[in-house]
Design a protein around this motif. Sequence first.
Motif, mmCIF file in Angstrom:
data_model
loop_
_atom_site.group_PDB
_atom_site.id
_atom_site.type_symbol
_atom_site.label_atom_id
_atom_site.label_comp_id
_atom_site.label_asym_id
_atom_site.label_seq_id
_atom_site.Cartn_x
_atom_site.Cartn_y
_atom_site.Cartn_z
ATOM 1 N N UNK A 1 87.052 77.014 25.735
ATOM 2 C CA UNK A 1 87.768 77.484 24.432
ATOM 3 C C UNK A 1 88.321 77.024 23.608
ATOM 4 N N UNK A 2 88.168 76.541 22.488
ATOM 5 C CA UNK A 2 89.250 75.233 21.919
ATOM 6 C C UNK A 2 90.600 75.240 21.609
ATOM 7 N N UNK A 3 90.666 77.211 21.183
ATOM 8 C CA UNK A 3 92.234 77.053 21.153
ATOM 9 C C UNK A 3 92.971 77.098 23.251
ATOM 10 N N UNK A 4 92.615 77.865 23.635
ATOM 11 C CA UNK A 4 92.725 77.317 25.284
ATOM 12 C C UNK A 4 93.063 75.941 25.508
ATOM 13 N N UNK A 5 92.249 74.576 25.204
ATOM 14 C CA UNK A 5 91.628 74.281 25.840
ATOM 15 C C UNK A 5 92.586 73.217 24.768
ATOM 16 N N UNK A 6 93.579 72.992 23.784
ATOM 17 C CA UNK A 6 94.082 72.625 22.594
ATOM 18 C C UNK A 6 95.728 73.295 23.860
ATOM 19 N N UNK A 7 95.794 74.095 23.624
ATOM 20 C CA UNK A 7 96.929 74.732 24.142
ATOM 21 C C UNK A 7 97.206 74.198 25.514
ATOM 22 N N UNK B 1 101.041 68.447 40.131
ATOM 23 C CA UNK B 1 102.490 69.734 40.274
ATOM 24 C C UNK B 1 101.669 70.427 38.677
ATOM 25 N N UNK B 2 101.460 71.389 38.905
ATOM 26 C CA UNK B 2 100.407 72.105 37.585
ATOM 27 C C UNK B 2 102.067 72.849 37.017
ATOM 28 N N UNK B 3 102.315 72.811 35.420
ATOM 29 C CA UNK B 3 103.416 73.858 35.179
ATOM 30 C C UNK B 3 103.570 75.355 35.117
ATOM 31 N N UNK B 4 104.349 75.803 34.822
ATOM 32 C CA UNK B 4 104.311 77.734 35.210
ATOM 33 C C UNK B 4 103.373 77.360 33.703
ATOM 34 N N UNK B 5 103.610 77.412 32.878
ATOM 35 C CA UNK B 5 102.626 77.587 31.101
ATOM 36 C C UNK B 5 101.240 76.984 31.658
ATOM 37 N N UNK B 6 100.839 76.377 32.601
ATOM 38 C CA UNK B 6 99.394 75.949 32.315
ATOM 39 C C UNK B 6 99.043 76.651 32.738
ATOM 40 N N UNK B 7 99.742 77.194 34.042
ATOM 41 C CA UNK B 7 98.939 78.066 35.287
ATOM 42 C C UNK B 7 98.911 79.374 34.504
ATOM 43 N N UNK B 8 99.969 80.033 33.764
ATOM 44 C CA UNK B 8 99.688 81.137 32.814
ATOM 45 C C UNK B 8 97.995 81.180 31.740
ATOM 46 N N UNK B 9 97.951 80.300 31.579
ATOM 47 C CA UNK B 9 97.238 79.782 30.231
ATOM 48 C C UNK B 9 96.257 79.367 31.418
ATOM 49 N N UNK B 10 96.063 78.792 32.327
ATOM 50 C CA UNK B 10 94.772 78.941 32.544
ATOM 51 C C UNK B 10 94.187 80.681 33.747
ATOM 52 N N UNK B 11 95.332 81.410 33.755
ATOM 53 C CA UNK B 11 95.041 82.608 34.196
ATOM 54 C C UNK B 11 94.825 82.901 32.605
ATOM 55 N N UNK B 12 95.095 83.688 32.244
ATOM 56 C CA UNK B 12 94.636 83.765 30.273
ATOM 57 C C UNK B 12 93.383 83.474 30.502
ATOM 58 N N UNK B 13 93.101 82.617 30.306
ATOM 59 C CA UNK B 13 91.453 82.016 29.808
ATOM 60 C C UNK B 13 90.220 82.092 31.180
ATOM 61 N N UNK B 14 90.589 82.454 32.761
ATOM 62 C CA UNK B 14 89.452 82.976 33.559
ATOM 63 C C UNK B 14 89.516 84.409 32.913
ATOM 64 N N UNK B 15 90.631 85.382 33.064
ATOM 65 C CA UNK B 15 90.642 87.017 32.313
ATOM 66 C C UNK B 15 89.444 87.017 31.238
ATOM 67 N N UNK B 16 90.240 86.114 30.079
ATOM 68 C CA UNK B 16 88.928 86.288 28.718
ATOM 69 C C UNK B 16 87.632 85.431 29.540
#
Length: 97
Positions: free
Chosen positions: A87-93, A1-16
């Motif tokens: 992206x290294x920053x997104x990956x680390x987060x 189960x993906x947590x909300x933080x991961x989901x939002x970061x994935x969405x941001x990474x996709x938009x970027x």
Amino acid sequence: MLDKNKVSLLGLAMRARKIATGDILLKSIRSQKAYFVLIAQDASENTKKRYMDKCTYYHVDYQIDGTIEEISRAIGKDNRVAIGILDKGFANKIKSK
């Protein structure tokens, strides 16, 4: 189960435009442009093994987390079994969550 933080970061990474899937993901792993790979838990054993072996050989961090539906919904695409973060920053987060 993906947590909300991961989901939002994935969405941001996709938009970027910092996410790769499918054949582009495999090329990104080979060229070591992918910093992190997320593989769905309900992917077929064959698919999991292919991505895990590729990541291990090219020294790319990976994690098996979430379902195909969760990962697909997080990035707004259908039937994504594995996604790579370019992206290294997104990956680390995402790894830290």
